[in-house]
Scaffold this active site. Structure first.
Site, mmCIF file in Angstrom:
data_model
loop_
_atom_site.group_PDB
_atom_site.id
_atom_site.type_symbol
_atom_site.label_atom_id
_atom_site.label_comp_id
_atom_site.label_asym_id
_atom_site.label_seq_id
_atom_site.Cartn_x
_atom_site.Cartn_y
_atom_site.Cartn_z
ATOM 1 N N SER A 172 0.695 -1.190 0.019
ATOM 2 C CA SER A 172 0.309 -0.143 0.073
ATOM 3 C C SER A 172 1.067 1.531 -0.043
ATOM 4 O O SER A 172 1.609 1.505 0.549
ATOM 5 C CB SER A 172 -1.268 -0.506 1.293
ATOM 6 O OG SER A 172 -1.576 1.031 1.408
ATOM 7 N N SER A 181 -0.717 3.941 0.745
ATOM 8 C CA SER A 181 -1.544 5.266 1.567
ATOM 9 C C SER A 181 -0.681 5.682 2.210
ATOM 10 O O SER A 181 -0.561 6.934 3.258
ATOM 11 C CB SER A 181 -2.251 3.902 2.647
ATOM 12 O OG SER A 181 -3.550 4.034 1.616
ATOM 13 N N LYS A 192 -14.027 -4.546 2.750
ATOM 14 C CA LYS A 192 -14.637 -3.342 2.421
ATOM 15 C C LYS A 192 -15.865 -3.705 3.128
ATOM 16 O O LYS A 192 -16.949 -3.039 3.450
ATOM 17 C CB LYS A 192 -14.511 -2.845 0.846
ATOM 18 C CG LYS A 192 -13.334 -1.498 1.106
ATOM 19 C CD LYS A 192 -13.053 -1.334 -0.540
ATOM 20 C CE LYS A 192 -12.157 -0.678 -0.365
ATOM 21 N NZ LYS A 192 -11.817 -0.107 -1.102
ATOM 22 N N GLY A 222 -16.428 -3.727 -15.458
ATOM 23 C CA GLY A 222 -16.764 -4.412 -14.361
ATOM 24 C C GLY A 222 -17.701 -4.734 -13.576
ATOM 25 O O GLY A 222 -18.847 -2.739 -13.869
ATOM 26 N N ALA A 223 -18.051 -6.206 -12.608
ATOM 27 C CA ALA A 223 -19.232 -5.361 -12.013
ATOM 28 C C ALA A 223 -19.353 -5.925 -10.388
ATOM 29 O O ALA A 223 -20.013 -6.703 -9.251
ATOM 30 C CB ALA A 223 -19.859 -6.751 -12.006
ATOM 31 N N TYR A 280 -3.833 1.034 -11.040
ATOM 32 C CA TYR A 280 -2.534 1.513 -10.809
ATOM 33 C C TYR A 280 -1.229 0.980 -10.983
ATOM 34 O O TYR A 280 -1.224 -0.208 -9.995
ATOM 35 C CB TYR A 280 -2.281 2.922 -9.804
ATOM 36 C CG TYR A 280 -2.308 2.405 -8.261
ATOM 37 C CD1 TYR A 280 -1.691 1.664 -7.873
ATOM 38 C CD2 TYR A 280 -3.596 2.201 -7.687
ATOM 39 C CE1 TYR A 280 -1.976 1.493 -6.228
ATOM 40 C CE2 TYR A 280 -3.878 2.105 -6.439
ATOM 41 C CZ TYR A 280 -3.311 1.649 -5.778
ATOM 42 O OH TYR A 280 -3.207 1.274 -4.742
ATOM 43 N N GLY A 309 -5.257 5.007 -12.211
ATOM 44 C CA GLY A 309 -5.440 5.170 -10.669
ATOM 45 C C GLY A 309 -5.147 6.278 -9.872
ATOM 46 O O GLY A 309 -4.992 6.308 -8.783
#
Ligand code: ATR
Length: 274
Positions: free
Chosen positions: A17, A19, A68, A130-131, A220, A242
């Site tokens: 990550s 972040s 999530k 996408g879904a 990304y 992204g």
């Protein structure tokens, strides 16, 4: 003396990550004393890890794959956009000790498209590929921009149809298979599939894009993604990956936690020069 405000990203895996880097730059910019760390927890440990983190005084959390949806289930309250998405990427403490779940992914994408890249969504035809969970999180904010139409195309057609049906009250949206996206170039094509992870590209008809289409990959990487390379091979002049969405969703999380929006420009510049 109190220590820094503690933030954490829950994921599995999570070591890749960016972040901590992004939030570290936000903190430096504003002089905030924060500590942002990564916590790799398996799904069966997730609920307990979140509860323990906040009981020990944690200030806020981000949540990434595969947690999530579980985060949306454990939060005591959800923002409308998180409830719509059925997924939470940001947890804050509200009402004393209650966990409040938000989803900043869609706002991050829309901010990147509009403010950073100058791409107008309103009145334009938007194709989303996408879904899965990644797409579910961005549909509400995209529809709020009032595109002329929004089509979800997915390899498994009925997943696209079912997802579109969940958002039909928010605007003109339908779900189709890749072969049914039509022969008219789309204004904006957003790849939200995980196909790039396998080095693959959704199997779209060549005429779905043209020189003036804008292609955006929610994934990304340092180099162009397979989807960007596909777009270039079809004559698309403009494609993006992204990074901006990543930085803007982080800035939106910062707003949820701390009430101010950091300046994302320097972070975008730093990531672009990696
Ligand atoms: P995420 O939470 O990352 O969206 P997901 O829920 O597993 O993960 O969804 C992955 C999405 O990428 C799905 O839309 C999937 O298509 P299917 O519903 O048909 O499985 C799509 N996907 C994954 N690999 C793909 C590939 N090689 N080509 C096209 N679509 C792909």
């Amino acid at each position: 003396m109190p220590g820094p405000d503690r933030y954490v990203l829950f994921g599995h895996p999570v070591s890749h990550s960016w972040s901590p880097f992004i939030h570290g730059m936000f903190a430096k910019q504003s002089g905030a004393d924060i500590h942002y760390s990564l916590m790799d927890v398996a799904p069966e440990r997730f609920r307990r890890a979140v509860v323990e983190f906040f009981q020990s005084g944690g200030s806020g959390a981000n949540v990434t794959l595969p947690h999530k949806q579980a985060a949306a289930e454990l939060a005591h309250g959800l923002t409308d956009r998180a409830a719509r998405a059925g997924a939470v990427n940001t947890i804050a403490v509200r009402w004393g000790d209650k966990l409040y779940g938000d989803n900043t992914d869609g706002a991050g994408l829309v901010h990147d498209l509009k403010a950073n890249l100058g791409i107008r969504i309103a009145g334009h035809r938007v194709l989303v590929l996408g879904a899965g969970g990644a797409v579910r999180g961005v549909l509400g904010p995209l529809l709020a921009e009032r595109p002329a139409e929004l089509v979800i195309a997915n390899r498994t057609v009925d997943r696209a149809e079912r997802l579109a049906a969940e958002f039909i009250d928010l605007g003109a949206i339908r779900g189709v298979g890749f072969d049914a996206v039509g022969q008219e170039p789309w204004d904006i094509v957003i790849n939200g599939t995980s196909a790039s992870l396998a080095g693959e590209v959704p199997d779209l008809p060549a005429r779905a894009v043209g020189p003036d289409s804008v292609c955006y990959d929610m994934a990304y990487a340092r180099t162009d993604t397979p989807f960007q390379r596909w777009a270039a091979s079809r004559g698309v002049r403009r494609s993006h990956k992204g990074w901006g969405m990543l930085v803007e969703q982080a800035a939106e999380s910062w707003v949820v936690w701390r009430g101010t929006r950091p300046d994302t420009g320097p972070v975008l510049t730093a990531l672009a020069s990696l």
